[in-house]
Design a protein around this motif. Structure first.
Motif, mmCIF file in Angstrom:
data_model
loop_
_atom_site.group_PDB
_atom_site.id
_atom_site.type_symbol
_atom_site.label_atom_id
_atom_site.label_comp_id
_atom_site.label_asym_id
_atom_site.label_seq_id
_atom_site.Cartn_x
_atom_site.Cartn_y
_atom_site.Cartn_z
ATOM 1 N N VAL A 114 19.494 0.552 -1.279
ATOM 2 C CA VAL A 114 18.615 1.333 -2.165
ATOM 3 C C VAL A 114 18.337 2.716 -1.573
ATOM 4 O O VAL A 114 17.407 3.414 -1.981
ATOM 5 C CB VAL A 114 17.289 0.590 -2.441
ATOM 6 C CG1 VAL A 114 17.547 -0.710 -3.171
ATOM 7 C CG2 VAL A 114 16.505 0.325 -1.147
ATOM 8 N N LYS A 117 14.783 4.396 -0.259
ATOM 9 C CA LYS A 117 13.737 4.927 -1.135
ATOM 10 C C LYS A 117 12.582 3.935 -1.200
ATOM 11 O O LYS A 117 12.790 2.740 -1.397
ATOM 12 C CB LYS A 117 14.296 5.208 -2.529
ATOM 13 C CG LYS A 117 15.334 6.326 -2.527
ATOM 14 C CD LYS A 117 15.859 6.601 -3.938
ATOM 15 C CE LYS A 117 16.887 7.723 -3.910
ATOM 16 N NZ LYS A 117 17.428 8.003 -5.269
ATOM 17 N N ILE A 119 9.913 3.073 -3.228
ATOM 18 C CA ILE A 119 9.597 2.178 -4.343
ATOM 19 C C ILE A 119 10.681 1.118 -4.553
ATOM 20 O O ILE A 119 10.355 -0.065 -4.718
ATOM 21 C CB ILE A 119 9.337 2.982 -5.634
ATOM 22 C CG1 ILE A 119 8.039 3.786 -5.485
ATOM 23 C CG2 ILE A 119 9.239 2.047 -6.847
ATOM 24 C CD1 ILE A 119 7.690 4.657 -6.660
ATOM 25 N N PRO A 120 11.975 1.481 -4.542
ATOM 26 C CA PRO A 120 12.993 0.429 -4.630
ATOM 27 C C PRO A 120 12.915 -0.582 -3.481
ATOM 28 O O PRO A 120 13.130 -1.775 -3.699
ATOM 29 C CB PRO A 120 14.310 1.219 -4.584
ATOM 30 C CG PRO A 120 13.970 2.540 -5.163
ATOM 31 C CD PRO A 120 12.589 2.826 -4.654
ATOM 32 N N ILE A 121 12.611 -0.108 -2.273
ATOM 33 C CA ILE A 121 12.443 -1.035 -1.143
ATOM 34 C C ILE A 121 11.274 -1.974 -1.415
ATOM 35 O O ILE A 121 11.341 -3.180 -1.168
ATOM 36 C CB ILE A 121 12.214 -0.259 0.177
ATOM 37 C CG1 ILE A 121 13.495 0.445 0.620
ATOM 38 C CG2 ILE A 121 11.743 -1.212 1.286
ATOM 39 C CD1 ILE A 121 13.325 1.320 1.849
ATOM 40 N N ILE A 123 10.041 -3.038 -4.256
ATOM 41 C CA ILE A 123 10.372 -4.055 -5.262
ATOM 42 C C ILE A 123 11.389 -5.064 -4.729
ATOM 43 O O ILE A 123 11.224 -6.275 -4.888
ATOM 44 C CB ILE A 123 10.895 -3.379 -6.546
ATOM 45 C CG1 ILE A 123 9.777 -2.543 -7.185
ATOM 46 C CG2 ILE A 123 11.404 -4.431 -7.537
ATOM 47 C CD1 ILE A 123 10.223 -1.687 -8.350
ATOM 48 N N THR A 124 12.456 -4.563 -4.087
ATOM 49 C CA THR A 124 13.504 -5.472 -3.608
ATOM 50 C C THR A 124 13.002 -6.373 -2.478
ATOM 51 O O THR A 124 13.401 -7.538 -2.385
ATOM 52 C CB THR A 124 14.742 -4.690 -3.130
ATOM 53 O OG1 THR A 124 14.352 -3.707 -2.162
ATOM 54 C CG2 THR A 124 15.437 -4.020 -4.288
ATOM 55 N N TYR A 219 2.791 -3.201 -8.253
ATOM 56 C CA TYR A 219 3.283 -1.834 -8.447
ATOM 57 C C TYR A 219 2.162 -0.923 -8.916
ATOM 58 O O TYR A 219 1.979 0.181 -8.389
ATOM 59 C CB TYR A 219 4.432 -1.818 -9.449
ATOM 60 C CG TYR A 219 4.847 -0.409 -9.826
ATOM 61 C CD1 TYR A 219 5.609 0.360 -8.961
ATOM 62 C CD2 TYR A 219 4.432 0.154 -11.029
ATOM 63 C CE1 TYR A 219 5.962 1.673 -9.284
ATOM 64 C CE2 TYR A 219 4.779 1.456 -11.365
ATOM 65 C CZ TYR A 219 5.550 2.215 -10.482
ATOM 66 O OH TYR A 219 5.879 3.496 -10.805
ATOM 67 N N THR A 230 6.857 8.920 -1.058
ATOM 68 C CA THR A 230 8.228 9.310 -1.385
ATOM 69 C C THR A 230 8.424 10.823 -1.363
ATOM 70 O O THR A 230 9.535 11.293 -1.547
ATOM 71 C CB THR A 230 8.604 8.794 -2.788
ATOM 72 O OG1 THR A 230 7.699 9.347 -3.757
ATOM 73 C CG2 THR A 230 8.521 7.278 -2.846
#
Length: 451
Positions: A114, A117, A119-121, A123-124, A219, A230
């Motif tokens: 990802v 980044k 926010i993607p980290i 969520i994942t 979130y 970010t």
């Protein structure tokens, strides 16, 4: 009567001592277990049969303990050796995977995919925490995930607390989805004869629905902190390649194969007839054979204290069962609910959750299993429905406070060591609402599907 009073006093003393944390948990349960055997069964009841039934050693030498066809005849009375052997086997497998760098590689690989980044980290890593905890002890999942999160936070200049809190909650949530995900589920499954498929198609559905809602919840709760993290470009060119986390390529491949074999055996154990005790022992033996030179290192890292904790715990709970105390509790719940199935389910879910928020959910689950067995008989309510209510209550309720589950303690400790302490106020403010959300979803789901 004297035996009942003494059994209750020993049980309450055990709980209070566990809460105070002045002595190690396994020492407390083993001492209380010894007191139960000597004074409750020996002095008061003078019953050799009660001692033998509680120690339950004979069950290990029966064919049904290792392999059965059709309904399981495993008993919840006394020491549940199937639970203990399975947990020990999974511990050995996990230590073997950790030794070759599996968990660190997985975390770094996903972060790399990802592009680091935030926010993607975020969520994942929540998804990874939930999925891994379905098959691996949540303590191990959080231990590695939180450590890598702190490391990434220092590189990418973000506050890891939101991620660690969400990872802890999702690990407990993911653990509720399967029979091998959380210790309470292992106890419920082995005691009542439920399979991996039984859990995944019942508690798994509740956990899956809840996971979607919880990701959205976290979130929005943490979006300002995440977005502020970010800003600006981060140079990650010097960050190590995920492959560098692999300490032994051959061992890594073998460990992955053993892990997938364990998952396959657990998913199909109802069809194959192989019990979880057999699967745990088989996987442990395979891991040790594959490890060759590192057998000693793996065995030294196994958490023997937790195994001994279970042994003592089952003996103390056996004291309550043999003296008839648990039947009294079941009758009391039945009277309070007035035979109303929905009220009874609500009591089990919410009382289990509140209790598990402050005391270890493992002894609570072990105590409640004979209670729901009695409720099935006296109140004519499906045992499986009671089991799913108990599972969700104990698994999710433990998320509410920093001390409610072992994964919470481990996660907050890792954060503190990294320079990011998480106080009770911060923890409860963010996590208690999430706990209530999942408990509400579970309650209404059970009402709609089963009642």
């Amino acid at each position: 009567m004297i035996a009942q009073i003494l059994a209750v006093l020993i049980f309450l003393a055990m709980f209070l001592l566990i809460i105070t944390e002045k002595f190690e948990r396994h020492v407390i349960t083993l001492c209380c277990g010894a007191l139960t055997l000597i004074f409750v069964f020996g002095v008061c009841m003078r019953s050799v049969d009660a001692i033998m039934e509680t120690l339950n050693v004979h069950s290990i030498f029966t064919l049904d303990f290792w392999y059965h066809v059709g309904e399981s005849s495993e008993s919840s009375s006394g020491i549940n050796w199937a639970t203990i052997i399975f947990i020990a086997g999974m511990m050995i497998m996990v230590e073997g995977m950790a030794l070759v760098g599996f968990f660190r590689w997985l975390c770094m690989k996903i972060a790399n995919m990802v592009h680091y980044k935030t926010i993607p980290i975020f969520i994942t890593f929540m998804l990874m925490s939930a999925v891994l905890a379905m098959f691996i002890d949540s303590i191990t999942v959080i231990l590695f995930l939180a450590a890598v999160t702190v490391e990434l936070a220092q590189l990418l200049k973000f506050n890891p607390v939101p991620m660690i809190l969400s990872e802890i909650f999702c690990a407990n949530l993911g653990g509720s989805a399967t029979m091998c995900g959380d210790p309470p589920n292992i106890i419920i499954g082995t005691s009542l004869g439920y399979s991996f498929a039984d859990f995944i198609t019942n508690t798994g559905v509740m956990a899956g629905i809840s996971l979607v809602v919880i990701i959205v919840y976290f979130y929005f709760v943490f979006r300002k902190e995440l977005k502020s993290s970010t800003k600006g470009d981060i140079d990650v060119t010097n960050y190590p390649d995920p492959k560098e986390a692999i300490k032994d390529k051959r061992g890594f491949i073998i460990s992955c194969m053993i892990f997938f074999l364990a998952v396959a055996l657990l998913i199909t154990h109802a069809q194959t007839g192989l019990t979880v005790a057999f699967i745990g022992l088989f996987i442990a033996v395979l891991t040790l054979i594959a490890a060759t030179r590192n057998v000693g290192k793996i065995m030294r890292k196994v958490d023997y204290k937790t195994i001994l904790f279970f042994v003592g715990l089952f003996v103390v709970v056996g004291g309550l069962e043999q003296t008839g105390i648990l039947e009294v509790i079941a009758e009391f719940i039945g009277e309070i609910s007035g035979g109303n199935a929905k009220l009874m389910i609500a009591i089990i879910i919410w009382v289990s959750a509140v209790a598990s928020a402050f005391v270890d959910n493992i002894p609570f689950a072990a105590t409640m299993i004979p209670v729901i067995r009695s409720l099935e008989v006296t109140q004519n309510i499906s045992l499986s429905v009671l089991a799913w209510a108990l599972s969700m209550g104990t698994d999710i309720g433990g998320s509410a406070t920093p001390i409610g589950a072992s994964a919470n303690v481990v996660g907050t400790s890792v954060a503190a060591r990294g320079g990011y302490p998480i106080g009770w106020g911060k923890y409860c403010l963010k996590v208690v609402p999430a706990t209530i959300i999942v408990l509400l979803i579970s309650t209404f789901y059970i009402f709609a599907r089963y009642l």
